[in-house]
Design a protein around this motif. Structure first.
Motif, PDB file in Angstrom:
ATOM      1  N   LYS A 125      -5.429   6.679  -2.456  1.00  0.00           N
ATOM      2  CA  LYS A 125      -6.558   6.179  -2.067  1.00  0.00           C
ATOM      3  C   LYS A 125      -7.831   6.128  -2.921  1.00  0.00           C
ATOM      4  CE  LYS A 125      -9.673   6.466   1.986  1.00  0.00           C
ATOM      5  NZ  LYS A 125     -10.151   7.269   3.384  1.00  0.00           N
TER       6      LYS A 125
ATOM      7  N   TYR B 129      -1.798   6.377   0.622  1.00  0.00           N
ATOM      8  CA  TYR B 129      -1.739   5.327   1.710  1.00  0.00           C
ATOM      9  C   TYR B 129       0.003   5.413   2.123  1.00  0.00           C
ATOM     10  CZ  TYR B 129      -6.185   3.173   0.868  1.00  0.00           C
ATOM     11  OH  TYR B 129      -7.697   2.946   0.713  1.00  0.00           O
TER      12      TYR B 129
ATOM     13  N   PHE C 177       0.766  -1.221  -0.161  1.00  0.00           N
ATOM     14  CA  PHE C 177       0.157   0.184   0.036  1.00  0.00           C
ATOM     15  C   PHE C 177       0.923   1.163   0.128  1.00  0.00           C
ATOM     16  CE2 PHE C 177      -3.309  -3.034   1.331  1.00  0.00           C
ATOM     17  CZ  PHE C 177      -4.393  -2.518   0.841  1.00  0.00           C
TER      18      PHE C 177
END
Length: 520
Positions: A108, A176, A103
């Motif tokens: 996002k 992220y 991530f």
């Protein structure tokens, strides 16, 4: 100094809690003491996703999917190289490391893997026995050690779970960070939600989890009963059949067509240096050589093709006279559909397209005409093209990977008095040849990168577009009729879903690229 009375009180409290713990935890599956369905229907089921719903508790394949689909092959290679270390770490440390690798730096807003890619792989790993327990609950709560962004779309949309408790990810500047928030805060808020307003009492909560992964879940401490299943028992579970899915899986996205375990991912990465040049060679054969040479040569390069036809639907090898121009309609599997039909016919055809990349149009060995989505203009264009030669139309307007047919547009029935339906099926083992991403021009290349891609083409008999069984019908009725005919031949289920539905679900847009707007 600590008083003797305090130590005695502490000892008695410890014995009380230990006794309560022993009385409350029951083994599901081995003793068959799971509450009957009529009792579960009035209770709240708190289910551990990895421990009691999925047959395989390993989360590595799902993180590998995130790495490959959201970060590319380089991120997948990094995660695979760290697998020996991940397997040696504790469950929590391994989880945090995988989250960091997968991530870190992912935007996002553009993260759609949890909703568009992972549900297919989760559904294929759900155990029928675990699903039956979850389904019986009056209210369904699922807890997971994976991030909420990975599991929430699957659990809520496909299993009708009301509350999802995953790990929350930290975000900075819309990206992220690869770090997770503490799970205790979210678990506490969820517990308050379950008990709010007196709708659910502690006596009405039943836990269902696994021995290896459920005991640390906070919510299980508030359950009156907790039923546990072992890894050995889960291996004997049946796979949830497609017919039992609460919601049909019609659409899914992503390039990876297999479950990326460490070994299978390693095989894929080792194949890429050979698969890419092989795909380029296959494409050049398609583009540069006549069909009489390209078809057998492609077979020698590992591309399997199967052609089926009836005696009344045998396509002519020559172009025919001007009056014999034929309109072929087919279901849509990949961008190569018209090429495969042309290869069977041994002559070039014209294909109508929607939102195809200009790169694909430029390198296509057959003529492609992009429709405008203006009904009158498209009808005029198709009639003109049919006068010039054979025409291939895919009434679905977009590809569908699963055994479903999208709604057929009736426009083709207003263009020609007869059509030839063509049923297409594809088979891949490593990469899907369709996507909704901005790199759609790579779709044919991914399909050709499979070790042994397969195309099955079946021509059906000519069908009059003005009647069904001698009874006059409308263009909408003939479109639905032919959708059903192709569906029955392939064993596919017909739906009323459209191209717009597909792109709204998978990509968050209507599937219209900038080039379409400029051409209107």
């Amino acid at each position: 100094m600590i008083s003797k009375a305090f130590l005695e009180s502490l000892y008695l409290f410890y014995r009380f809690m230990l006794k309560r713990l022993r009385n409350s935890y029951t083994t599901y599956g081995r003793t068959h003491k799971c509450p009957p369905p009529d009792k579960l229907s009035t209770q709240t089921i708190v289910c551990d996703m990895e421990g009691a719903l999925l047959r395989n508790s390993s989360t590595f394949p799902y993180f590998m999917l995130v790495a490959l689909e959201a970060g590319g092959f380089s991120r997948g290679l990094l995660l695979l190289s760290l697998y020996p270390l991940i397997s040696c770490l504790s469950r929590e440390l391994a989880l945090r490391l995988m989250v960091l690798v997968c991530f870190l730096g992912v935007r996002k807003e553009s993260f759609r893997v949890g909703r568009a890619v992972l549900p297919k792989f989760f559904l294929e790993d759900v155990g029928l026995e675990g699903f039956e327990v979850l389904r019986r609950g009056g209210r369904r709560v699922c807890v997971s050690s994976m991030p909420t962004a990975m599991v929430e779309g699957f659990l809520k949309e496909y299993l009708n779970v009301e509350v999802v408790l995953g790990r929350e990810l930290k975000v900075f500047g819309g990206y992220y960070t690869g770090l997770m928030k503490e799970s205790e805060v979210k678990a506490g808020l969820a517990l308050e939600e379950l008990l709010a307003g007196g709708r659910v009492t502690e006596d009405g909560i039943v836990g269902f989890g696994g021995y290896s992964s459920s005991l640390h879940q906070q919510l299980f401490t508030c359950c009156k009963e907790v039923y546990l299943v072992s890894e050995v028992e889960k291996r004997r579970w049946q796979q949830l059949p497609i017919s039992s899915y609460p919601k049909p899986l019609v659409f899914h996205d992503g390039r990876i067509a297999f479950r990326p375990t460490p070994m299978s991912t390693l095989c894929m990465l080792l194949w890429l240096p050979l698969g890419f040049p092989l795909a380029v060679v296959r494409a050049l054969v398609f583009i540069c050589l006549p069909y009489a040479l390209s078809v057998p040569l492609l077979a020698s390069l590992g591309m399997r093709n199967r052609y089926v036809t009836s005696s009344t639907a045998h396509p002519k090898a020559d172009g025919g006279s001007h009056g014999s121009r034929q309109l072929y309609i087919s279901n849509h599997r990949t961008l190569l559909d018209p090429l495969c039909i042309a290869a069977v016919l041994r002559r070039n055809v014209t294909a109508t397209t929607y939102s195809v990349s200009p790169i694909n149009e430029w390198i296509s060995p057959i003529r492609t005409i992009r429709l405008t989505r203006n009904r009158e203009e498209d009808r005029r264009r198709m009639k003109k093209l049919l006068e010039e030669g054979d025409l291939v139309v895919c009434p679905e307007g977009t590809t569908c990977r699963e055994p479903y047919l999208l709604r057929f547009s009736p426009l083709f029935a207003e263009v020609s008095q007869e059509v030839v339906p063509v049923a297409l099926e594809t088979s891949v083992t490593m990469f899907y040849g369709t996507s909704t991403s901005k790199f759609k021009y790579l779709d044919p290349l991914y399909f050709l990168m499979n070790p042994s891609p397969c195309y099955e083409v079946e021509f059906m008999g000519k069908v009059a577009t003005g009647s069904i069984g001698g009874k006059e019908c409308s263009s909408y009725e003939i479109a639905n009729h032919l959708q059903g005919q192709i569906g029955r031949l392939l064993g596919f289920e017909c739906t009323n879903l459209t191209r717009k539905d597909k792109y709204l679900m998978l990509a968050g847009n209507e599937g219209i690229v900038e080039g379409d707007i400029n051409r209107r």
